[in-house]
Design an enzyme around this catalytic site. Structure first.
Site, PDB file in Angstrom:
ATOM      1  N   GLY A   1      -3.274   6.033  -1.362  1.00 36.50           N
ATOM      2  CA  GLY A   1      -3.274   6.242   0.116  1.00 36.50           C
ATOM      3  C   GLY A   1      -3.670   5.268   1.160  1.00 36.50           C
ATOM      4  N   ARG A   2      -4.806   5.269   1.356  1.00 32.65           N
ATOM      5  CA  ARG A   2      -5.213   4.259   2.260  1.00 32.65           C
ATOM      6  C   ARG A   2      -5.097   2.819   1.957  1.00 32.65           C
ATOM      7  NH1 ARG A   2     -11.215   5.490   3.083  1.00 32.65           N
ATOM      8  NH2 ARG A   2     -11.047   6.070   0.865  1.00 32.65           N
TER       9      ARG A   2
ATOM     10  N   PRO B   1       0.358  11.849   0.381  1.00 38.47           N
ATOM     11  CA  PRO B   1       0.481  12.240   1.617  1.00 38.47           C
ATOM     12  C   PRO B   1      -0.620  12.088   2.342  1.00 38.47           C
ATOM     13  CG  PRO B   1      -0.227  14.171  -0.089  1.00 38.47           C
ATOM     14  CD  PRO B   1       0.176  13.005  -0.901  1.00 38.47           C
TER      15      PRO B   1
ATOM     16  N   GLU C   1      -9.984   5.485  -3.825  1.00 36.69           N
ATOM     17  CA  GLU C   1     -10.736   3.962  -4.064  1.00 36.69           C
ATOM     18  C   GLU C   1      -9.812   3.100  -4.852  1.00 36.69           C
ATOM     19  OE1 GLU C   1     -13.529   2.844  -2.104  1.00 36.69           O
ATOM     20  OE2 GLU C   1     -12.770   4.668  -1.311  1.00 36.69           O
TER      21      GLU C   1
ATOM     22  N   GLN D   1       5.351  18.626   0.764  1.00 37.71           N
ATOM     23  CA  GLN D   1       4.217  19.493   0.460  1.00 37.71           C
ATOM     24  C   GLN D   1       4.164  20.632   1.399  1.00 37.71           C
ATOM     25  OE1 GLN D   1      -0.062  17.670   1.430  1.00 37.71           O
ATOM     26  NE2 GLN D   1      -0.024  17.521  -0.916  1.00 37.71           N
TER      27      GLN D   1
ATOM     28  N   CYS E   1      -6.880  18.886   1.511  1.00 32.06           N
ATOM     29  CA  CYS E   1      -7.065  18.631   3.140  1.00 32.06           C
ATOM     30  C   CYS E   1      -8.289  18.845   3.472  1.00 32.06           C
ATOM     31  CB  CYS E   1      -6.018  19.315   4.008  1.00 32.06           C
ATOM     32  SG  CYS E   1      -6.242  18.569   5.485  1.00 32.06           S
TER      33      CYS E   1
ATOM     34  N   LYS F   1      -2.176  19.018  -5.440  1.00 32.74           N
ATOM     35  CA  LYS F   1      -3.252  18.000  -5.254  1.00 32.74           C
ATOM     36  C   LYS F   1      -4.364  18.634  -4.808  1.00 32.74           C
ATOM     37  CE  LYS F   1      -4.446  13.739  -3.022  1.00 32.74           C
ATOM     38  NZ  LYS F   1      -4.228  12.866  -1.945  1.00 32.74           N
TER      39      LYS F   1
END
Length: 314
Positions: A223-224, A7, A201, A68, A98, A139
């Site tokens: 994610g990224r 997410p 990472e 979520q 978050c 998470k």
């Protein structure tokens, strides 16, 4: 091995989930968080954030979607967890990671990592409320200002009855700065009998393999990296060749069509520029093109630049 799309608030919306799940064999995608305060949210809130609920909780290509929730009140988190499940979510996830200041000020997200007992209460309330056959997951990060409570938080999630735990291997203070401290996930994975999912990472298939080697996990959450290299999940799971710049630009054009025909068309200029900020890591051509389009503010101007760039490569 499982590969899960993370997410990402303000980044991975339903259009992005549609685009990415169509080209990656994801085992699961998780929505941006639904903010829970002190009420049972109306169905329209869930449908707006997760229109896949209208498709039996699946993306158009058939990937399961999990809603979520983010909040600090156990009872209201439980009530909204039930609603998410009833509407078709494939399990429900709790956000304790978050780092946004606005969220943390209202005692949600990563700020709860300072209070393992509160995390336990929230997850237990959700677990007690949701039918046993439906996963209740969470998470977390490794901590808030430091990592001193990483194991306490992980145990709080497990002992509350969670089905599995995803760990972003940084503290809130670490933000998104490298490195990711995978070795902490190793300790949790050794301690907990439930599945542990490693996150942080992972930019290419080699990173994913190193992460799994270090942590002993057989599941990763990206994610990224998934925004930077659009078919990253496929390269990890099947050994597929990373997308070329032309393939990625074609994907951008498909995304553009979805955005302009959808409810978020007004946000298109900022969303496409945001995506380019991630693509720059993987593709030098993205940086060159971004230098050209970033000065434009209207959708028409940006689309024209993208179309010209796409045509020149075909």
């Amino acid at each position: 091995m499982r590969v899960i799309l993370a997410p990402m608030e303000g980044v991975v919306d339903d259009h992005m989930r549609d685009i990415l799940s169509a080209i990656n064999p994801f085992d699961l995608v998780v929505t941006e968080f639904v903010r829970v305060v002190n009420q049972l949210l109306p169905e329209k809130v869930f449908y707006k954030l997760c229109p896949e609920l209208l498709n039996h909780g699946l993306t158009p290509s058939g990937t399961p979607v999990r809603v979520q929730l983010l909040g600090q009140e156990p009872d209201w988190m439980a009530e909204n967890a039930i609603r998410a499940i009833e509407l078709g979510s494939n399990g429900v996830d709790a956000n304790f990671g978050c780092p946004a200041k606005t969220v943390n000020k209202s005692k949600g997200g990563a700020v709860l990592l300072q209070y393992p007992e509160n995390i336990h209460k929230i997850v237990k309330a959700m677990r007690d409320a949701v039918p046993s056959e439906q996963p209740v997951t969470a998470k977390i990060r490794l901590g808030y200002e430091d990592k001193s409570l990483f194991m306490e938080n992980a145990l709080a999630v497990y002992e509350a009855g969670a089905s599995e735990l995803a760990i972003h291997a940084r503290s809130k203070t670490d933000g998104y700065k490298p490195p990711a401290y995978w070795e902490y996930i190793t300790e949790v994975r050794k301690r907990l009998p439930i599945p542990v999912i490693a996150n942080g990472e992972i930019w290419n298939a080699a990173d994913a393999q190193r992460c799994m080697d270090v942590t002993g996990c057989d599941s990763v959450m990206i994610g990224r990296g998934a925004i930077s290299l659009p078919n990253l999940g496929d390269t990890i799971k099947t050994g597929a060749t990373p997308y070329t710049w032309l393939q990625t630009l074609s994907l951008l054009m498909s995304y553009t069509e979805k955005e302009l025909s959808g409810r978020k068309s007004d946000y298109y200029p900022s969303r496409i520029k945001q995506w380019f900020s991630y693509l720059n890591r993987q593709y030098p051509e993205a940086d060159t093109l971004f230098r050209e389009l970033r000065v434009y503010k209207t959708t028409e101007e940006i689309v024209k630049v993208l179309q010209q760039a796409h045509q020149s490569l075909r």
